[in-house]
Write a protein that holds these residues in place. Sequence first.
Motif: not given
Length: 507
Positions: A45-46, A440-444, A450-453, A468-471
Motif C-alpha cells: 500500500p505504501y 481513473a487511477q482509483a480503478h487500478e 484510498v489515496e484518491a479519497a 472500492s472496498r466492497d469490490s
Amino acid sequence: MTSTLRPAVTTEAVTRPGRWLALSVLVLAVLLVAVDATVLGLATPYISEDLNPSGTQLLWIGDVYSFVIAGLLVSMGSLGDRIGRKRILLGGATAFGAISVLNAYATTPELMILARALLGVAGATLMPATLALIRNLFHDPRERSLAVGIWGATASAGTAVGPITGGFLLEHFWWGSVFLINLPVMAVLVLVGIRTLPESRNPNPGPWDLISVVLSLVGVIAVVYAVKEAATHGFTRPVLATALLGATALCGFVHRQLTMPAPLLDMRLFRRRGFSGAVLADLLTVLGMSGLVFFLSQYLQLVQGRRPFEAGLAELPAAVGAVAAGLVAGRAARRLSVRAVVSGGLAAVGLALAVLTALGRSTGYPVLGAALLVVGIGAGFSFTVTADVILSSVPKEQAGAASAVSETAYELGAALGIALLGSIVTGTYRDFTAPAGTPAQAHESLGAAVEAATRMPPHKAEALLNASRDSFVHGLHLASGAGAAVLLAAAVVAWFLLKGQKLESAG
C-alpha cells in the motif's frame, strides 16, 4: 547428473560436530528470502501511494522476483555444483543484501521492478544450495527429517518475523526500511557461514551450458508472462506468441538435457513417482495460496483499517501453525503415512481457504485467525514432508538438482498464483461504480482509491471507499474460492501419486 560430492567431503560433513551450527547458517538464508517476500506484501500500500504504479505494474512488482528465481534456479544450482555451493551461497547472500538497498531507494515503478528482478537473480543463488547442503550434511534419515523440519519452520517463522518487523518499521520509518532489514541477516549469515559451512562441489561437472541457461530462463519467464497476460487481457496474438516462444524454449531445454552427457538437470529424476508427486503437490499448493497471501495485507490495512504492525500480528497464526507442524511432520509421516500427512494437510488448507470466501469488510478476527492457523498447520505438514520426500528419493549426489527442481516448483507456483489469482482480484476490483469526479487511477488498485479519497469531498470520498472496498473483498472471495479448489485438487493428486511412498528410517 548435476551434483556429485567427493567422498571425503561428505564423510567429514557427517561426522563433524558443527553440522547443526552449519544448519543455522542455511536456515538464515531461508529466513532472508522468506522475510523479503512477506514484507513486500505489507509495504505494497505504501509503495502504491508513493510510486503510483498502475495495476499491472503493481502485479509485476509482486511477481517479477518469483519469475526470475523460477527461471534461474536450475542454472544457479548447476553453477553452485561447479564453483562450490558454499561459495555461491555466501556470494549470493552478499549480493542479496546489496540489491536490497536498491529496492529500498527505488524512486519509480520501473526501477522497483528492475530491483525486484535483480533480487530474484541473487535469490536464485541461495535457494538450491540450502536443501542440497542439508542433504549432504545429514545422512541419518531421522536427523535429516528434523533438519528439514527446522529449515521449513524457519521459513515459516520468516513469514511472521517479516510482517511484524516490517509493520513496526512502516509505522516509524518510510517503506524502503523494510528492505534494509535484510542487511543484518546477510551480515551474520556471511560471517558465520565462512567459518562453519563445508565446501562441496562436483569434481567432474562438465561445462556450464549457457544455451541451457538461456532456454530455461526464456522458457519459464515467457510461459508465466503469457499466463499472466491471458488472465488479464485474454488470449491476444502477442500472448499466444509469447506462450509459443516459452513452450518452444522449454521443449528445447528438455531435449538438450536428454542429449547432453553432463546436463544442468537430469530429467530422469522425474521417473520417480514420489519425486514427481511431491514436486507437483508443492507447485499446486503454492499456486493456490500465494494470490491470497499477496492481497491479505492489503485487506487487513486498507479494508479493515489496521495499522501495519497490527496487520503483521494478525498474520501470526499462520506462521505459528506452520512452525509447530513442521517440527513434528517427519515423525507423523513415519507413524501414519506420507500420503496421509501430505493430503490431509493440503485438504485442511483448502477448507480454510473456502471459509475465507465468506470474509466481509467487518469480519471479526477470530474467524480470520482460526482460518490462518489451519492454513499454517496444513502447509507446515505438507511442505516439510514433501521436501523430505524430494531429498530422500534421490541419491545424495543429485541433491543439488532435486533441490533446484523443488524450489523451481515453489517459485513457479508463487508466480502463477499471483498472476492468476491476483488477476482475478484486480480484474474484479476494476469493475466497481465510482462517484463522479473519481480519478481513473482509483480503478487500478485499492491503495490508489484510498489515496484518491483523501482529495475528494467527504460524501464522495465515503462513497468511493465503500464501493472500492466492497469490490476488492468480492475479488478476494473469488480468489479464495479458486485457491480452495486448487488445494483440494492438490490433495487428491498427492493421495494417488504418493501411494506407498515412505520416508527413510535410520539404520
